[in-house]
Enzyme design. Structure first.
Site, mmCIF file in Angstrom:
data_model
loop_
_atom_site.group_PDB
_atom_site.id
_atom_site.type_symbol
_atom_site.label_atom_id
_atom_site.label_comp_id
_atom_site.label_asym_id
_atom_site.label_seq_id
_atom_site.Cartn_x
_atom_site.Cartn_y
_atom_site.Cartn_z
ATOM 1 N N GLY A 1 0.847 -1.178 0.000
ATOM 2 C CA GLY A 1 0.000 0.000 0.000
ATOM 3 C C GLY A 1 0.883 1.228 0.000
ATOM 4 N N GLN B 1 3.179 10.106 0.723
ATOM 5 C CA GLN B 1 4.505 9.520 0.508
ATOM 6 C C GLN B 1 5.103 9.917 -0.835
ATOM 7 O OE1 GLN B 1 2.976 5.469 1.900
ATOM 8 N NE2 GLN B 1 5.118 5.407 2.479
ATOM 9 N N CYS C 1 7.545 0.173 5.907
ATOM 10 C CA CYS C 1 6.922 1.330 5.258
ATOM 11 C C CYS C 1 7.876 1.812 4.180
ATOM 12 C CB CYS C 1 6.693 2.437 6.291
ATOM 13 S SG CYS C 1 6.011 3.946 5.585
ATOM 14 N N LEU C 2 7.347 2.163 3.007
ATOM 15 C CA LEU C 2 8.216 2.613 1.917
ATOM 16 C C LEU C 2 8.955 3.899 2.277
ATOM 17 C CD1 LEU C 2 5.912 1.888 -1.168
ATOM 18 C CD2 LEU C 2 7.789 0.492 -0.270
ATOM 19 N N HIS D 1 -2.346 1.285 8.859
ATOM 20 C CA HIS D 1 -1.037 1.906 8.577
ATOM 21 C C HIS D 1 -1.189 3.021 7.538
ATOM 22 C CE1 HIS D 1 3.443 1.804 7.713
ATOM 23 N NE2 HIS D 1 2.972 2.373 6.622
ATOM 24 N N GLU D 2 -1.887 2.709 6.452
ATOM 25 C CA GLU D 2 -2.041 3.717 5.393
ATOM 26 C C GLU D 2 -2.896 4.881 5.884
ATOM 27 O OE1 GLU D 2 -0.055 3.528 3.104
ATOM 28 O OE2 GLU D 2 0.446 1.406 3.218
ATOM 29 N N HIS E 1 -0.916 7.390 7.764
ATOM 30 C CA HIS E 1 -0.161 8.338 6.931
ATOM 31 C C HIS E 1 -0.949 9.629 6.727
ATOM 32 C CE1 HIS E 1 3.566 6.510 5.649
ATOM 33 N NE2 HIS E 1 2.958 5.369 5.398
HETATM 34 NI NI NI Z 1 3.844 3.522 5.194
#
Ligand code: NI
Length: 173
Positions: free
Chosen positions: A46, A51, A96-97, A138-139, A142
């Site tokens: 995701g 991000q 996480c990216l 999680h998303e 953000h």
């Molecule tokens: Ni993330």
């Protein structure tokens, strides 16, 4: 339609307030496509618009994880709202990216229900447990500016900062 650079912590753009979507038009679809391309390039489950440095209130989730067919496009969650979080919890390492190669143990609700709009503005609901619940929450975090480092103590936070700074230096070479 392109793979864009993922913003890495502690870049302040990850903490900007996200802005609710009111226009469901071509600009939103273009951003969605960039999110899709970038998520697949980075092998994420995701990714949230913040991000990519974009404050639009949207994230996407990999289709199979979100309960769709493998060949389906990733699911867009626009203006998401968490409707339910279970009292029972799950604890697991989370990546996480925006924190490449960093994993943090995070306790989250085992089950959740999230309501959101699709790219046409239609409301829908997804209920998930386990990894899907973890990913949705999680998303969604953000979009409220909450990040993995907010789940750790100050020492671990410093360690993560050093690791990511070193990685940044390597990239500059
Ligand atoms: Ni993330």
């Amino acid at each position: 339609m392109s793979v864009r650079e993922v913003v890495v912590w502690p870049d302040p753009r990850l903490r900007q307030p996200s802005v609710a979507v009111t226009e469901f038009g071509p600009a939103l679809r273009a951003l969605y496509q960039d999110l899709v391309d970038t998520m697949y390039a980075e092998r994420g489950l995701g990714i949230a618009a913040l991000q990519l440095g974009d404050p639009t209130r949207m994230f996407i989730v990999e289709p199979e994880l979100a309960g769709r067919a493998k060949e389906d496009p990733p699911v867009a969650f626009v203006n998401p709202e968490v409707m339910f979080e279970s009292d029972d919890k799950q604890k697991s390492d989370e990546g996480c990216l925006s924190f490449p190669n960093i994993y943090v143990q995070v306790e989250r609700p085992m089950r959740t229900t999230v309501k959101a709009q699709d790219l046409d503005g239609n409301w829908f609901e997804v209920s998930g447990e386990g990894l899907l619940a973890r990913c949705l929450l999680h998303e969604n975090d953000h979009l409220t500016g909450k990040l993995l480092v907010d789940f750790v103590g100050p020492l671990k936070r410093q360690m993560i900062k050093r690791k990511l700074a070193k990685r940044g230096e390597r990239d500059d070479e």
